[in-house]
Design an enzyme around this catalytic site. Sequence first.
Site, mmCIF file in Angstrom:
data_model
loop_
_atom_site.group_PDB
_atom_site.id
_atom_site.type_symbol
_atom_site.label_atom_id
_atom_site.label_comp_id
_atom_site.label_asym_id
_atom_site.label_seq_id
_atom_site.Cartn_x
_atom_site.Cartn_y
_atom_site.Cartn_z
ATOM 1 N N ASN A 9 -8.241 1.758 -3.530
ATOM 2 C CA ASN A 9 -9.053 1.100 -4.567
ATOM 3 C C ASN A 9 -10.539 1.320 -4.322
ATOM 4 O O ASN A 9 -10.982 1.385 -3.173
ATOM 5 C CB ASN A 9 -8.827 -0.414 -4.535
ATOM 6 N N THR A 49 0.821 -1.205 0.000
ATOM 7 C CA THR A 49 0.000 0.000 0.000
ATOM 8 C C THR A 49 0.860 1.262 0.000
ATOM 9 O O THR A 49 1.986 1.251 0.519
ATOM 10 C CB THR A 49 -0.906 -0.009 1.254
ATOM 11 N N TYR A 93 -1.991 -0.662 11.117
ATOM 12 C CA TYR A 93 -2.123 -1.310 9.801
ATOM 13 C C TYR A 93 -0.926 -0.983 8.915
ATOM 14 O O TYR A 93 -0.240 -1.878 8.408
ATOM 15 C CB TYR A 93 -3.424 -0.881 9.116
ATOM 16 N N GLU A 131 0.307 3.574 1.904
ATOM 17 C CA GLU A 131 0.319 4.079 3.286
ATOM 18 C C GLU A 131 1.645 3.845 4.000
ATOM 19 O O GLU A 131 1.895 4.441 5.052
ATOM 20 C CB GLU A 131 -0.797 3.416 4.106
#
Length: 332
Positions: A178, A121, A148, A123
């Site tokens: 997404n 990701t 996460y 992130e």
Amino acid sequence: MRRLLVTGGAGFIGSNFVHHVIDRTDDHVTVLDKLTYAGNRASLDGLPEDRFTFVHGDITDAPLVDQLFSEVDTVIHYAAESHNDNSLDDPSPFLDTNIVGTYTLLEAARRHERRFHHISTDEVYGDLALEDPARFTELTPYNPSSPYSSTKAGSDLLVRAWVRSFGVRATISNCSNNYGPYQHVEKFIPRQITNVIRGIRPKLYGKGENVRDWIHADDHSSAVLTILERGVIGETYLIGADGEKSNKDVVELILGLMGERTDAYDHVTDRAGHDLRYAIDSTKLRTELGWTPAFRDFESGLAATVDWYRANEDWWAPAKDHTEAFYASKGQ
Ligand code: NAD
Ligand code: DAU
């Protein structure tokens, strides 16, 4: 014909990839999925029996993983605990699946000398300021904010170490947010669409100024297939489709598409440590591997997503009440 193992193939993006591959190649696909609250076997309905096998199991189960790796050539690793809000509530499954699970798969890839692609990701790079013109590139330093994203960052670093130290033939991709059909109703866009269908006002965290860089799940799948076919071992590729939008703009678009007043939403308690803005520069993937996204118009992709949730209440309704009860308990 390749034999692929797709972990997390009953989730939102993994199931999209499985359909994408079956439609476009001769490959055989085995899915390994634990069917957590986020996995849905129905997302894999309709696949040809001679080209698809479903295995219900856990990526931390080393003997099972070892057996499955002996039967395939290539592994695409989607399985994860994927939701930031859940990670703030209880980080423990994120460490088990995202860290120990990825480690378990890497050890099997090493033993069996299998091609491995790790799904990650944007992130892992932390966030950007709202007014900053910069975007993430493959060279941006890691700086994750949440349980996460820190476990995803940890899993990426494990992959890099297994490439360098043990010669595992791996690639990594880091994708932006997404959207599309089959996404769990805990996530931002499906939550707001299904709220409107249920007569609940959409919920915007804080002021709603946070920006996400939206990409259709079909484009994520085509990018991953491109990396599998043309990616260079050891390399990282960022996947994005120039889809930056503030959360407020997205909620207003959804309300407009669904025939509601565009100010008919509530501001609720902000997410702790809420990342301000993500933005991807996918030049490397486009110029070195020749990938381009097919979805150019976010509003029409969103309209098709609204239509899908309207037509598929049987798929999402079983998770809706429980999800809203969880958010309500946190003032969200
Ligand atoms: P999801 O939560 O919809 O699906 C995750 C799937 O993994 C589920 O089917 C679940 O049952 C399975 N799973 C969880 N723990 C498992 C375990 N221990 N063993 C086997 N299976 C397990 O997630 P998603 O949104 O489809 O994300 C898939 C991957 O893509 C993740 O690695 C995520 O970090 C990454 N990603 C997601 C996005 C996004 O916008 N959703 C963007 C970039 C990257
Ligand atoms: O950037 C990629 C990441 O995108 C993936 O790695 C994650 O797996 C995926 O969940 C997603 O993370 P986000 O935290 O960005 O997605 P989420 O759908 O949870 O939230 C999107 C934005 O909307 C975020 O700024 C928080 C906000 N939000 C979310 C919900 C659920 C709201 O304002 N209201 C809501 O009800």
